[in-house]
Every structure is written in structure tokens, then in C-alpha cells.
Scaffold this active site. Structure first.
Site, PDB file in Angstrom:
ATOM      1  N   ASN A 209     -16.759 -14.600 -41.133  1.00 27.68           N
ATOM      2  CA  ASN A 209     -16.299 -13.879 -42.108  1.00 27.68           C
ATOM      3  C   ASN A 209     -15.003 -13.961 -41.782  1.00 27.68           C
ATOM      4  O   ASN A 209     -14.204 -13.995 -40.804  1.00 27.68           O
ATOM      5  CB  ASN A 209     -17.086 -12.646 -42.466  1.00 27.68           C
ATOM      6  CG  ASN A 209     -16.857 -11.544 -41.457  1.00 27.68           C
ATOM      7  OD1 ASN A 209     -16.011 -11.098 -41.071  1.00 27.68           O
ATOM      8  ND2 ASN A 209     -18.222 -11.412 -40.907  1.00 27.68           N
ATOM      9  N   LYS A 288     -26.440 -30.315 -31.961  1.00 27.93           N
ATOM     10  CA  LYS A 288     -25.453 -30.487 -33.237  1.00 27.93           C
ATOM     11  C   LYS A 288     -26.227 -31.060 -34.234  1.00 27.93           C
ATOM     12  O   LYS A 288     -26.654 -32.178 -34.119  1.00 27.93           O
ATOM     13  CB  LYS A 288     -24.393 -31.225 -32.678  1.00 27.93           C
ATOM     14  CG  LYS A 288     -23.202 -31.177 -33.986  1.00 27.93           C
ATOM     15  CD  LYS A 288     -21.881 -31.894 -33.519  1.00 27.93           C
ATOM     16  CE  LYS A 288     -21.119 -31.995 -34.754  1.00 27.93           C
ATOM     17  NZ  LYS A 288     -19.890 -33.049 -34.288  1.00 27.93           N
ATOM     18  N   PRO A 305     -30.285  -7.014 -38.287  1.00 32.49           N
ATOM     19  CA  PRO A 305     -30.497  -5.591 -38.154  1.00 32.49           C
ATOM     20  C   PRO A 305     -29.459  -4.488 -38.757  1.00 32.49           C
ATOM     21  O   PRO A 305     -28.210  -5.145 -38.276  1.00 32.49           O
ATOM     22  CB  PRO A 305     -31.064  -4.941 -36.757  1.00 32.49           C
ATOM     23  CG  PRO A 305     -30.456  -6.364 -35.873  1.00 32.49           C
ATOM     24  CD  PRO A 305     -30.313  -7.418 -36.963  1.00 32.49           C
ATOM     25  N   ILE A 307     -27.062  -1.979 -38.135  1.00 29.22           N
ATOM     26  CA  ILE A 307     -26.741  -1.138 -36.613  1.00 29.22           C
ATOM     27  C   ILE A 307     -26.276   0.118 -37.123  1.00 29.22           C
ATOM     28  O   ILE A 307     -26.975   1.037 -36.507  1.00 29.22           O
ATOM     29  CB  ILE A 307     -25.394  -1.858 -35.935  1.00 29.22           C
ATOM     30  CG1 ILE A 307     -25.474  -3.273 -35.625  1.00 29.22           C
ATOM     31  CG2 ILE A 307     -25.403  -1.071 -34.550  1.00 29.22           C
ATOM     32  CD1 ILE A 307     -24.415  -4.061 -35.047  1.00 29.22           C
ATOM     33  N   LYS A 338     -23.611   3.934 -49.873  1.00 25.71           N
ATOM     34  CA  LYS A 338     -23.635   3.382 -48.504  1.00 25.71           C
ATOM     35  C   LYS A 338     -23.590   4.747 -47.574  1.00 25.71           C
ATOM     36  O   LYS A 338     -24.267   4.621 -46.647  1.00 25.71           O
ATOM     37  CB  LYS A 338     -22.358   2.607 -48.107  1.00 25.71           C
ATOM     38  CG  LYS A 338     -22.642   1.338 -47.226  1.00 25.71           C
ATOM     39  CD  LYS A 338     -21.862   0.598 -47.336  1.00 25.71           C
ATOM     40  CE  LYS A 338     -22.250  -0.524 -48.491  1.00 25.71           C
ATOM     41  NZ  LYS A 338     -21.174  -1.808 -48.287  1.00 25.71           N
TER      42      LYS A 338
HETATM   43  O1  C5P Z   1     -24.027  -2.791 -45.842  1.00 26.24           O
HETATM   44  P1  C5P Z   1     -22.559  -3.136 -45.464  1.00 26.24           P
HETATM   45  O2  C5P Z   1     -22.548  -4.629 -44.603  1.00 26.24           O
HETATM   46  O3  C5P Z   1     -21.770  -3.453 -46.545  1.00 26.24           O
HETATM   47  O4  C5P Z   1     -21.804  -1.996 -44.736  1.00 26.24           O
HETATM   48  C1  C5P Z   1     -20.855  -2.106 -43.986  1.00 26.24           C
HETATM   49  C2  C5P Z   1     -20.873  -1.146 -42.698  1.00 26.24           C
HETATM   50  O5  C5P Z   1     -22.092  -1.150 -42.106  1.00 26.24           O
HETATM   51  C3  C5P Z   1     -19.754  -1.366 -41.544  1.00 26.24           C
HETATM   52  O6  C5P Z   1     -19.607  -0.323 -41.189  1.00 26.24           O
HETATM   53  C4  C5P Z   1     -20.570  -2.380 -40.695  1.00 26.24           C
HETATM   54  O7  C5P Z   1     -19.979  -2.340 -39.395  1.00 26.24           O
HETATM   55  C5  C5P Z   1     -22.079  -1.812 -40.804  1.00 26.24           C
HETATM   56  N1  C5P Z   1     -22.864  -2.608 -40.456  1.00 26.24           N
HETATM   57  C6  C5P Z   1     -23.846  -2.784 -39.505  1.00 26.24           C
HETATM   58  N2  C5P Z   1     -24.743  -3.702 -39.409  1.00 26.24           N
HETATM   59  C7  C5P Z   1     -24.989  -4.654 -40.124  1.00 26.24           C
HETATM   60  C8  C5P Z   1     -24.182  -4.736 -41.102  1.00 26.24           C
HETATM   61  C9  C5P Z   1     -23.080  -3.962 -41.489  1.00 26.24           C
HETATM   62  O8  C5P Z   1     -23.579  -1.811 -38.565  1.00 26.24           O
HETATM   63  N3  C5P Z   1     -25.760  -5.453 -39.972  1.00 26.24           N
END
Ligand code: C5P
Length: 398
Positions: A209, A288, A305, A307, A338
Site C-alpha cells: 500500500n 516466481k 489478523p 493486531i 473503529k
Molecule cells: O480496520 P483498519 O485497517 O482500517 O484499521 C486501521 C487501524 O488498525 C490502524 O491503526 C492499523 O495499524 C490497525 N490494523 C491492525 N491490524 C490489521 C489492520 C489494521 O492493527 N490487520
């Protein structure tokens, strides 16, 4: 706590040195103890006697002139400083500071001090715009120096352009802000994540990204400067390690999860500014993928997952949790959702649909969304956002 903040004011050889008299006066008026250190060139523009009279303190110029009544030397100045500001700061001194040179009292003090360093450059616009000057400024910023950018206008050399010393009020604000937050996170442990994870498709390709990692790196650098023990878990970025921060480099969401969970128990605050992939290729290829008849026409994805949600779901005593939300519409509503679903203390939300702000840029516009309400910040450098965010984190830490 010391009774009075000591501000060491460094003055280098530029015509704008006369404006430093106003800065010094304003600091003295606000009850700060001010010690001035000048380069030899600076004394050609303003005499030490002027600053001595304004501050009622000895003024230091040379590494060698410890005259009996004025016992000043670089180590004592460096130790006394709660904040050091260099205004005006010439291209030459900027270059020396960026490379750690210390060949006079001012640069030696700047190198020796642990205090926050504020630099207010002033020079001819061609010198200011040179790549090398900008690279030196970027290097100093990366090490936590606060740069009070010069403004545009008439320059002493007759040119019109960028390079004029910032207004005294702007420099004063920066000094007072640093003085008030100097080391307010001492004894705290802060875990920050940054960058965009890379999820392998095959050994050479990944799903990634557009996150540059700038905000997370700025937060880590700022927290370290304010005295916190800081660990930065970062997905790949082009940024150099911030000074005084333990850096753990990872690639994937799963690696980031493992690195964060292993350290979460020690953290007083966790700031998840990383753009963690929400999905990853379910079955990355071992070799590849070749183009041609056998090339897949779809990549099967599986969720990673979350985090932050995992940290938020933990019961009992837990660190202050800050999440980020990059949205393209209904920013505040999504951020508030969120905040609740991930059970965190604060969401930093931004609208990433505007290409001039956000990913990879130096500035951003964010909202702080918490149970108490929403605070809308103006467009500001990511460094300033880091500062404002850590002010909030410090409040949340109690
Ligand atoms: O749900 P979303 O991806 O929009 O949420 C963004 C927030 O959640 C950010 O703080 C990002 O670091 C955290 N996040 C995470 N694990 C993921 C996806 C996002 O901790 N798999």
C-alpha cells in the site's frame, strides 16, 4: 523540577542576528534564564555586550576564553540547557550540525546537549534551496531537531525569495512549546508501528500500500525526544532509523503481529500508525509466477489478523491504544466505529481521497476521535501532528 527553564540561544553570523535580540528579550520577559552563545562571525553583527545586557548572563563565544568572571564552557552550557535554539542559523552551521562537526563553542554545545534543538535558518534563497542544504535540514529533522522554516520576502542580499529568518514570534512559540514538553514522557515505554506491510504473492511480488511511514517515524522520534523508551516496529520504508529508538524491521502483517505482541506487555502506550494489510494472498507461490498460459487469473486472498483489535480485546490493565483510520468518505463516522469496534482510546483519522495530503506527503490533516469528542486539526507537518498526538497520549497516560 528546576525552578526556571534555561534556554541556550545560539547566534550565528547572519544579518538576522539583530532579530535575535528581540527573541532573547521575549524569553527573558517570560521568566526564562537565557544563555547566549555566539559564533565569531555573529559578533560581527551584534556585540556580545548587547546580549549580556539583555540576559544579565555572561555571553560565550570561544572554546578558549574562560575568563575568571565568566566560567562558561561547552559541557556546562550543554548540561544547563533545557532547550537550545539557534537563530539565525547559517547554511554553514546547518551543514556542520548535520555532520556532527564541533569546531567552535556553539557547535560543540549543540553536539554535546541532550536538550531539544530548535533551528531557525536564515540565508540567501539560493543557498536555502540547494539540495545539499535541504538534505542537511532533512537529516537534522530526522534526528529530532525542530526546524522553524524561513519565510519569503526581501533578503538582505537584495534578492526576493525564501530564506528570511522566521518571525520572532514563531521561533518564540517553538521554544516555549519545547520547553513545556521537554522530557514529559520520561520513564514511559512507547511502542509505535509504521509503514505499509508487504504481503508476498510469490518470491518477487507483493501486495502493498502507499504508506510512507513518515507519520509513525515522526511519532517515534518525538516520543524518544520527550524521554520515552521507544520501540518502532516498521514495515519497509525508505526512512532512516530515528535517533534513540529501537527499530524492528518486518515485512508482513503476521511478522508485525508477532513483533508487536511480543513487546506489548512492556508498553505504556501503543500507537498503531502502520498501514497493516487487511488481506494477504492465501497461498503465495514458492516460485516466481511466469506469464503465459499457466498464469493465474486470480489471486485468492484471506484476511490478516487485526493486531489493534486483538490488543483492544485484552482484559485487565492495558496500555493506552491509538489506532489510525485512513478513509475516503465519512471520515469521522468510520473513525468512531473503529474506536468502538477495536476498543481503543483514540483514533487518528484522515481523508486519503485528497492526493495532496496523506500518503508520502510531508503534511497531513487529521481528526483525533475519542470518547470525549472529536478534535479537528488544521493541515500541518507530520512532525507537528506527532507532537499533538503525544500531547494527547500523555494526557491519556494520566
Ligand atoms: O480496520 P483498519 O485497517 O482500517 O484499521 C486501521 C487501524 O488498525 C490502524 O491503526 C492499523 O495499524 C490497525 N490494523 C491492525 N491490524 C490489521 C489492520 C489494521 O492493527 N490487520
Amino acid at each position: 523540577m528546576k525552578e526556571r527553564t534555561t534556554v541556550v540561544v545560539g547566534v550565528t553570523g547572519g544579518i538576522a542576528a539583530y532579530k535575535t535580540c528581540e527573541l532573547v528579550r521575549a524569553l527573558v520577559k517570560r521568566g526564562r534564564r537565557v544563555k547566549v552563545v555566539m559564533t565569531g562571525a555573529a559578533t560581527r553583527f551584534v556585540t556580545p555586550l548587547t546580549f549580556r545586557t539583555l540576559t544579565n548572563e555572561p555571553v560565550a563565544v570561544s572554546l578558549w576564553d574562560d575568563s575568571p568572571g565568566d566560567p562558561v564552557h561547552h559541557v556546562s552550557l550543554a548540561e544547563e540547557a533545557d532547550v537550545m535554539v539557534i537563530a539565525p542559523c547559517t547554511a554553514n552551521v546547518i551543514a556542520k550540525l548535520a555532520h556532527g562537526r564541533a569546531d567552535d563553542l556553539l557547535t560543540t554545545t549543540a553536539l554535546a546537549t541532550e536538550a531539544p534543538l530548535i533551528i531557525a535558518p536564515a540565508m540567501n534563497m539560493h543557498m536555502w534551496r540547494k539540495d545539499i542544504t535541504q538534505a542537511n535540514i532533512a537529516a537534522l529533522r530526522a534526528r529530532g531537531a525542530v526546524i522553524v522554516d524561513p519565510t519569503s520576502g526581501d533578503l538582505a542580499c537584495g534578492d526576493v525569495g525564501e530564506g528570511r529568518l522566521a518571525p520572532v514570534e514563531a521561533i518564540l512559540d517553538a521554544v516555549l512549546a519545547e520547553a513545556s514538553r521537554a522530557r514529559d514522557l520520561e520513564g514511559r515505554s512507547v511502542l509505535v508501528t509504521a509503514g505499509g506491510t508487504q504481503e508476498p504473492v510469490d518470491p518477487v511480488r507483493y501486495l502493498g500500500n502507499r504508506s510512507s511511514g513518515k507519520t509513525g517515524f515522526a511519532i517515534a522520534a518525538e516520543a524518544a525526544r520527550r524521554g520515552a523508551r521507544v520501540t518502532l516496529v516498521t514495515a519497509p520504508t525508505h526512512l532512516a532509523d530515528p535517533f534513540g529508538v529501537e527499530v524492528v524491521r518486518v515485512h508482513t502483517a503476521l511478522q508485525m503481529r508477532a513483533a508487536v505482541l511480543a513487546r506489548a506487555g512492556d508498553a505504556d502506550a501503543i500507537v498503531m500508525s502502520a498501514a497493516v494489510a487487511d488481506f494477504r494472498p492465501a497461498r503465495p507461490e514458492a516460485g516466481k509466477i511466469k506469464k503465459g498460459a499457466n498464469a493465474p487469473d486470480a489471486i485468492l486472498l484471506e484476511p490478516t489478523p487485526d493486531i489493534l483489535a486483538e490488543l483492544g480485546a485484552r482484559e485487565g490493565a492495558r496500555p493506552v491504544l491509538v489506532g489510525f483510520a485512513a478513509e475516503t468518505s465519512d471520515v469521522e463516522r468510520h473513525a468512531r466505529e473503529k474506536l468502538a469496534s477495536k476498543r481503543v482510546d483514540l483514533i487518528v483519522a484522515n481523508d486519503v481521497s485528497d492526493p495532496s495530503l496523506g500518503f508520502g506527503t510531508a503534511d497531513n490533516r487529521v481528526l483525533f476521535v475519542s470518547a470525549e469528542g472529536t478534535e479537528e486539526l488544521p493541515v500541518m507537518p507530520k512532525q507537528a501532528i506527532a507532537r499533538a498526538l503525544l500531547d494527547r497520549v500523555r494526557e491519556l497516560l494520566g
